[in-house]
Write a protein that holds these residues in place. Structure first.
Motif, short mmCIF file in Angstrom:
data_model
loop_
_atom_site.label_atom_id
_atom_site.label_comp_id
_atom_site.label_asym_id
_atom_site.label_seq_id
_atom_site.Cartn_x
_atom_site.Cartn_y
_atom_site.Cartn_z
N GLN A 326 0.82 -1.22 0.00
CA GLN A 326 0.00 0.00 0.00
C GLN A 326 0.85 1.27 0.00
OE1 GLN A 326 -2.04 -1.09 3.65
NE2 GLN A 326 -3.86 -1.69 2.51
N LEU A 327 2.11 1.15 -0.40
CA LEU A 327 3.03 2.28 -0.31
C LEU A 327 2.93 3.25 -1.48
CD1 LEU A 327 6.33 0.49 0.84
CD2 LEU A 327 4.75 1.82 2.24
N TYR A 328 2.35 2.81 -2.60
CA TYR A 328 2.49 3.58 -3.83
C TYR A 328 1.16 4.08 -4.38
CZ TYR A 328 6.96 1.10 -3.65
OH TYR A 328 8.17 0.59 -3.26
N HIS A 329 1.23 5.29 -4.98
CA HIS A 329 0.07 5.84 -5.68
C HIS A 329 -0.28 5.01 -6.91
CE1 HIS A 329 -0.38 9.57 -3.45
NE2 HIS A 329 0.89 9.85 -3.60
N ASN A 330 0.75 4.51 -7.60
CA ASN A 330 0.57 3.89 -8.92
C ASN A 330 1.02 2.44 -8.93
OD1 ASN A 330 3.25 4.65 -8.54
ND2 ASN A 330 3.60 5.17 -10.68
N ASN A 331 0.62 1.71 -7.90
CA ASN A 331 0.88 0.27 -7.86
C ASN A 331 -0.06 -0.44 -8.83
OD1 ASN A 331 1.92 -2.21 -7.04
ND2 ASN A 331 1.69 -1.76 -4.86
N ILE A 332 0.27 -1.66 -9.18
CA ILE A 332 -0.61 -2.47 -10.01
C ILE A 332 -1.73 -3.02 -9.13
CG2 ILE A 332 -0.77 -4.62 -11.33
CD1 ILE A 332 2.11 -4.08 -12.28
N SER A 333 -2.97 -2.78 -9.52
CA SER A 333 -4.10 -3.28 -8.73
C SER A 333 -4.11 -4.80 -8.74
CB SER A 333 -5.42 -2.76 -9.31
OG SER A 333 -5.46 -1.35 -9.23
N SER A 334 -4.33 -5.38 -7.57
CA SER A 334 -4.20 -6.83 -7.44
C SER A 334 -5.19 -7.36 -6.42
CB SER A 334 -2.77 -7.17 -6.99
OG SER A 334 -2.63 -6.94 -5.60
N PRO A 335 -5.30 -8.68 -6.29
CA PRO A 335 -6.17 -9.27 -5.27
C PRO A 335 -5.59 -9.23 -3.86
CG PRO A 335 -5.93 -10.74 -7.18
CD PRO A 335 -4.87 -9.70 -7.29
N LEU A 336 -4.38 -8.72 -3.69
CA LEU A 336 -3.77 -8.67 -2.36
C LEU A 336 -4.46 -7.62 -1.51
CD1 LEU A 336 0.00 -8.81 -3.39
CD2 LEU A 336 -1.36 -10.69 -2.43
N GLU A 337 -4.78 -7.97 -0.29
CA GLU A 337 -5.39 -7.01 0.63
C GLU A 337 -5.04 -7.36 2.07
OE1 GLU A 337 -9.50 -7.40 -0.58
OE2 GLU A 337 -9.90 -8.84 1.02
N GLN A 348 -11.81 -12.98 -5.31
CA GLN A 348 -12.95 -12.28 -5.91
C GLN A 348 -12.49 -11.00 -6.62
OE1 GLN A 348 -15.95 -13.87 -5.78
NE2 GLN A 348 -14.66 -15.42 -4.78
N GLN A 349 -11.24 -10.61 -6.40
CA GLN A 349 -10.68 -9.44 -7.05
C GLN A 349 -9.78 -9.86 -8.21
OE1 GLN A 349 -11.60 -6.34 -6.14
NE2 GLN A 349 -12.89 -7.24 -4.54
N SER A 350 -9.58 -8.95 -9.16
CA SER A 350 -8.79 -9.26 -10.35
C SER A 350 -7.51 -8.45 -10.39
CB SER A 350 -9.61 -8.98 -11.62
OG SER A 350 -10.78 -9.75 -11.66
N TRP A 351 -6.55 -8.95 -11.15
CA TRP A 351 -5.37 -8.16 -11.48
C TRP A 351 -5.73 -7.15 -12.56
CZ3 TRP A 351 -0.63 -8.34 -9.18
CH2 TRP A 351 -0.37 -9.41 -8.33
N HIS A 352 -5.18 -5.96 -12.47
CA HIS A 352 -5.39 -4.94 -13.51
C HIS A 352 -4.04 -4.49 -14.04
CE1 HIS A 352 -9.73 -4.64 -12.92
NE2 HIS A 352 -9.50 -4.72 -11.62
N ILE A 353 -3.35 -5.45 -14.62
CA ILE A 353 -2.00 -5.20 -15.13
C ILE A 353 -1.99 -4.18 -16.25
CG2 ILE A 353 -0.06 -6.32 -16.32
CD1 ILE A 353 -0.91 -8.88 -14.71
N GLU A 354 -3.03 -4.24 -17.08
CA GLU A 354 -3.06 -3.36 -18.26
C GLU A 354 -3.18 -1.89 -17.89
OE1 GLU A 354 -7.11 -4.41 -16.93
OE2 GLU A 354 -5.33 -5.60 -17.42
N ASP A 355 -3.56 -1.57 -16.66
CA ASP A 355 -3.63 -0.17 -16.24
C ASP A 355 -2.26 0.47 -16.13
OD1 ASP A 355 -6.34 -0.50 -16.08
OD2 ASP A 355 -6.43 -0.64 -13.90
N ILE A 356 -1.23 -0.34 -15.93
CA ILE A 356 0.14 0.16 -15.73
C ILE A 356 1.06 -0.27 -16.85
CG2 ILE A 356 2.17 0.08 -14.22
CD1 ILE A 356 -0.11 1.62 -12.98
N SER A 358 2.12 -2.15 -20.61
CA SER A 358 1.66 -2.34 -21.98
C SER A 358 2.53 -3.34 -22.73
CB SER A 358 1.64 -1.02 -22.74
OG SER A 358 2.95 -0.50 -22.88
N PHE A 359 3.85 -3.24 -22.57
CA PHE A 359 4.81 -4.05 -23.31
C PHE A 359 4.55 -3.94 -24.82
CE2 PHE A 359 4.80 -6.24 -19.21
CZ PHE A 359 6.13 -6.38 -18.96
N GLY A 360 3.67 -3.02 -25.19
CA GLY A 360 3.32 -2.87 -26.59
C GLY A 360 2.30 -3.86 -27.05
N ASP A 361 2.00 -4.89 -26.23
CA ASP A 361 1.10 -5.94 -26.74
C ASP A 361 0.27 -6.61 -25.66
OD1 ASP A 361 3.68 -8.52 -27.08
OD2 ASP A 361 3.16 -7.18 -25.45
N LEU A 362 0.23 -6.04 -24.45
CA LEU A 362 -0.61 -6.66 -23.42
C LEU A 362 -2.08 -6.47 -23.75
CD1 LEU A 362 0.85 -6.02 -19.87
CD2 LEU A 362 0.32 -8.17 -20.94
#
Length: 362
Positions: A326-337, A348-356, A358-362
């Protein structure tokens, strides 16, 4: 055939994080992506995150080394069956890259779902008890953090010391002990090498009156003779942290533990070269009846998830150091809580990797 790419990301702290090595407001991290060219929609992710001023791979050519390992993977025409050998392609003088590649491999062979170890934790059935981390800062700021952690239900508090007057730090510890017994609240402190060899034993003796669980790295690393003497005479259990960094061979690890004989060691996979090296430290520690626990090293949720799942797999039931998500403003959203001082993986929560990323092809 296996393919790899990477992306850099700068994490922004939600506050000024005080350490004995200075104030942190941001940190760079690198994500490595690994996939089979025949099925690119399934990919593994790993985090390569050197810690400024502490990691042995905190070097100017760090990004070039990540690019180099990606190029090696892309040119070798390896099959997915080769994933267990990929970490061996990384120079061990870059432990955080070894950890990142190791994590990406585990993720890929488990179908790219950030599910690395099959445990009650990763299935969302059980939590991992963690310590609430109190960062260095002004007395009022540290007191506010302590009160917040206690209200949040933590049963283990770890306070970084060495930033303010020692007497004031002792007063903060005394204020906790005034209301909470050692059975109610476990107290740990982390000096990050802040004490001088001359003053260390005296300060350990003073700290011991607050019924602390342990103190991490009271003096700076690589003073093994002095540290061995401290561990032999201390009234307060000592945990080695920075002392383990850069020790890579099994024989070196064994010699270090036999010489210093600490009460505990603290394992940070991204600083020590991944899970294999941590397991070697654990094996040697248990042979010598030395306790241990695992701590994240300010990784984002990708690295934290990998470390938490590894920790759950090892089934060490004392509080772990995994509360940094919980240290960062722009962490990758995850199911960890975090709930009541325990880290959970909420399926019940999802990863939101695409918010941060891209790798050009995510």
């Amino acid at each position: 055939m296996l393919q790899a790419s990477y992306q850099k990301h700068t994490l922004q702290f939600t506050f000024e994080a005080g350490t004995s090595r200075g104030i942190l407001t941001e940190r760079d991290t690198y994500y490595i992506k690994l996939w089979d060219s025949s099925n690119p929609s399934v990919f593994g992710l790993g985090e390569c995150a050197p810690l400024r001023g502490l990691s042995i791979d905190d070097v100017p050519d760090y990004e070039l080394q990540i690019k180099k390992i990606c190029n090696i993977i892309n040119k070798k025409l390896l099959s997915i069956d080769s994933t267990n050998t990929l970490p061996q392609l990384v120079d061990e003088s870059y432990p955080s890259i070894v950890f990142g590649v190791e994590t990406a491999c585990l993720d890929l062979i488990n179908n790219g779902k950030r599910f690395l170890f099959d445990t009650p934790f990763s299935r969302g059935e059980a939590g991992i008890e963690i310590n609430g981390l109190i960062w260095m800062g002004k007395e009022e700021f540290m007191r506010e953090q302590i009160e917040t952690k206690l209200r949040a239900g933590y049963h283990c508090i770890k306070m970084k010391i060495g930033a303010i007057n020692f007497e004031k730090e002792c007063a903060l510890l005394e204020s906790i002990r005034k209301y909470y017994t050692p059975e109610q609240i476990i107290l740990r402190v982390d000096a990050n090498g802040a004490f001088t060899p001359k003053e260390a034993l005296k300060k350990l003796t003073i700290l011991s009156q607050y019924d602390l669980h342990s103190i991490e790295q009271p003096i700076k690393q690589r003073q093994t003779d002095i540290l061995a003497q401290l561990c032999a005479t201390t009234p307060l259990p000592i945990a080695l942290d920075e002392e383990l960094i850069g020790i890579t061979t099994y024989q070196e690890k064994e010699r270090l533990l036999q010489k210093i004989k600490p009460q505990y060691i603290i394992l940070k996979p991204s600083l020590l070269g991944g899970f294999r090296h941590c397991q070697e430290w654990i094996e040697l520690a248990e042979q010598q009846h030395i306790g241990w626990w695992i701590t994240s090293a300010l990784e984002s949720n990708i690295g934290l998830n990998a470390i938490a799942q590894f920790t759950a797999y090892l089934n060490n039931l004392i509080p772990q150091g995994l509360g940094t998500g919980q240290l960062y403003h722009n962490n990758i959203s995850s199911p960890l809580e975090i709930r009541n001082g325990f880290l959970y993986y909420n399926n019940q929560q999802s990863w939101h990797i695409e918010d941060i990323l891209s790798f050009g092809d995510l």
